[in-house]
Design an enzyme around this catalytic site. Structure first.
Site, PDB file in Angstrom:
ATOM      1  N   GLY A 104     -11.016  -3.287  47.443  1.00  0.00           N
ATOM      2  CA  GLY A 104     -10.186  -2.443  46.573  1.00  0.00           C
ATOM      3  C   GLY A 104      -8.977  -3.265  46.161  1.00  0.00           C
ATOM      4  O   GLY A 104      -8.331  -3.888  47.015  1.00  0.00           O
ATOM      5  N   ASN A 159      -6.375 -11.680  32.908  1.00  0.00           N
ATOM      6  CA  ASN A 159      -7.108 -12.850  32.442  1.00  0.00           C
ATOM      7  C   ASN A 159      -7.222 -12.697  30.916  1.00  0.00           C
ATOM      8  O   ASN A 159      -6.723 -11.717  30.341  1.00  0.00           O
ATOM      9  CB  ASN A 159      -8.460 -12.995  33.154  1.00  0.00           C
ATOM     10  CG  ASN A 159      -9.366 -11.779  32.929  1.00  0.00           C
ATOM     11  OD1 ASN A 159      -9.253 -11.086  31.915  1.00  0.00           O
ATOM     12  ND2 ASN A 159     -10.248 -11.515  33.869  1.00  0.00           N
ATOM     13  N   GLY A 172      -8.495 -18.770  35.953  1.00  0.00           N
ATOM     14  CA  GLY A 172      -9.404 -19.291  36.971  1.00  0.00           C
ATOM     15  C   GLY A 172      -9.029 -20.695  37.403  1.00  0.00           C
ATOM     16  O   GLY A 172      -7.874 -20.972  37.745  1.00  0.00           O
ATOM     17  N   ALA A 173     -10.000 -21.609  37.329  1.00  0.00           N
ATOM     18  CA  ALA A 173      -9.799 -22.985  37.787  1.00  0.00           C
ATOM     19  C   ALA A 173      -8.730 -23.720  36.978  1.00  0.00           C
ATOM     20  O   ALA A 173      -8.171 -24.716  37.442  1.00  0.00           O
ATOM     21  CB  ALA A 173     -11.111 -23.740  37.706  1.00  0.00           C
ATOM     22  N   ASP A 176      -6.450 -10.725  43.357  1.00  0.00           N
ATOM     23  CA  ASP A 176      -5.581  -9.901  44.212  1.00  0.00           C
ATOM     24  C   ASP A 176      -4.632 -10.789  45.025  1.00  0.00           C
ATOM     25  O   ASP A 176      -3.441 -10.470  45.176  1.00  0.00           O
ATOM     26  CB  ASP A 176      -6.438  -9.044  45.149  1.00  0.00           C
ATOM     27  CG  ASP A 176      -7.340  -8.100  44.368  1.00  0.00           C
ATOM     28  OD1 ASP A 176      -6.924  -7.667  43.276  1.00  0.00           O
ATOM     29  OD2 ASP A 176      -8.443  -7.810  44.836  1.00  0.00           O
TER      30      ASP A 176
HETATM   31  O1  RIB Z   1     -10.504  -7.531  43.065  1.00  0.00           O
HETATM   32  C1  RIB Z   1     -11.580  -7.452  43.956  1.00  0.00           C
HETATM   33  C2  RIB Z   1     -11.880  -6.030  44.293  1.00  0.00           C
HETATM   34  O2  RIB Z   1     -12.319  -5.380  43.135  1.00  0.00           O
HETATM   35  C3  RIB Z   1     -12.980  -5.842  45.288  1.00  0.00           C
HETATM   36  O3  RIB Z   1     -12.526  -5.856  46.622  1.00  0.00           O
HETATM   37  C4  RIB Z   1     -13.609  -4.520  44.878  1.00  0.00           C
HETATM   38  O4  RIB Z   1     -13.365  -3.486  45.764  1.00  0.00           O
HETATM   39  C5  RIB Z   1     -13.034  -4.229  43.497  1.00  0.00           C
HETATM   40  O5  RIB Z   1     -12.136  -3.215  43.556  1.00  0.00           O
END
Ligand code: RIB
Length: 299
Positions: free
Chosen positions: A39, A183, A214-215, A245
């Site tokens: 999440g 992005n 990304g990279a 995240d």
């Molecule tokens: O950003 C990654 C997350 O996106 C995953 O952990 C998944 O749960 C989705 O929410």
């Protein structure tokens, strides 16, 4: 260390590793399956905590086995879950994730995350008012995100909005955000300009956009229009899930050291995140991030 309030989603990730992605209508034999805690909101909360911040998470889980496990996992990480509510009669959020050669394809079924209301956010107003940074994403209802932005403005707290998954956003919300971290695809979607050139898009919200590539690293255009590029760091990519995240959490935690330092830490943290399977598998601690920066001559 800073106090961070994260308002966002909490999911159980159901992950299948495959040699390639299945085509529509095709059944593929996978290589491995595992469940892990995910999440976007919960991942960002855990990453910020691993970097040493005090973290309060505002969210919802269902009244089910996944919900209890997810809540316990957050508490073990040291995330303050006073504002994570258990929602009766609704399933916890789930993400069905296919990973192939480091890339992922994700279907999120929001469940209890879509029961997170503006009132839930208002119940956390005292924590929001004393936070150093607020962090939110788009796996919860937009009206709830809008309430986060209103409270950020009311209490003059910087707000980072990670606009994922992509959707068009109202101008009023964009005005209240301090930093947006899309992005390229998300930036085009949130501005409602799916075919525009990325340089034009980047320049359209000066000072606010931190574009992740990304990279290739990340870009920021300051309020005067100056472009900063923080190059990516080469690593072996195992699973990109959770890299965004980790990036967002680092940006929030290190923001008080200036955008240049925050960008450098965020790019390095995101690079480490992709080196292990699972959304939180490669998410580094502050010490691991420091050691990585030293190993790459950046500290
Ligand atoms: O950003 C990654 C997350 O996106 C995953 O952990 C998944 O749960 C989705 O929410």
């Amino acid at each position: 260390m800073p106090r961070i309030v994260v308002v966002g989603s909490i999911n159980m990730d159901l992950v299948a590793l495959c040699g390639r992605f299945p085509a529509p209508g095709e059944t593929l034999i996978g290589e491995r399956f595992f469940t892990c805690h995910g999440g976007k909101g919960a991942n960002q909360a855990v990453a910020a905590r691993r970097f040493g911040a005090e973290v309060v998470l505002v969210g919802r889980v269902g009244d089910d086995g996944f919900g209890r496990e997810l809540l316990a996992g957050l508490q073990q990480e040291g995330v303050d879950t006073r504002h994570v509510a258990v929602t009766a009669g609704v399933a916890s959020g789930v993400a069905v994730i296919t990973v192939s050669r480091g890339e992922n394809a994700i279907v999120v079924v929001p469940g209890a995350n879509h029961a997170l209301t503006p009132e839930d956010v208002r119940l956390a107003e005292a924590d929001i008012a004393t936070a150093d940074v607020l962090l939110t994403q788009l796996e919860i209802p937009l009206e709830t995100v809008a309430e986060v932005a209103r409270l950020a403005e009311r209490h003059d707290v910087p707000l980072i909005l990670n606009p994922a998954p992509a959707q068009a956003l109202p101008a009023e919300l964009l005005e209240r955000v301090s930093y947006l971290t899309p992005n390229e695809h998300e930036l085009a979607q949130l501005l409602g300009r799916p075919h525009a050139d990325s340089a034009d898009l980047l320049a359209s919200l000066p000072g606010k956009v931190v574009l992740t590539k990304g990279a290739a690293g990340a870009f920021h255009v300051d309020a005067a229009g100056g472009l900063r590029h923080q190059p990516g760091l080469a690593v072996e990519v195992v699973d990109s899930t959770g890299a965004g995240d980790t990036f967002n959490a680092a940006l929030a935690v290190f923001l008080d050291q200036g955008i240049e330092v925050a960008l450098q830490r965020a790019v390095a943290a995101g690079a480490l995140a992709v080196t292990q399977p699972g959304a939180r598998g490669g998410m580094p601690t502050a010490a691991q991030l420091d050691a990585f920066l030293v190993s790459r001559g950046q500290r």
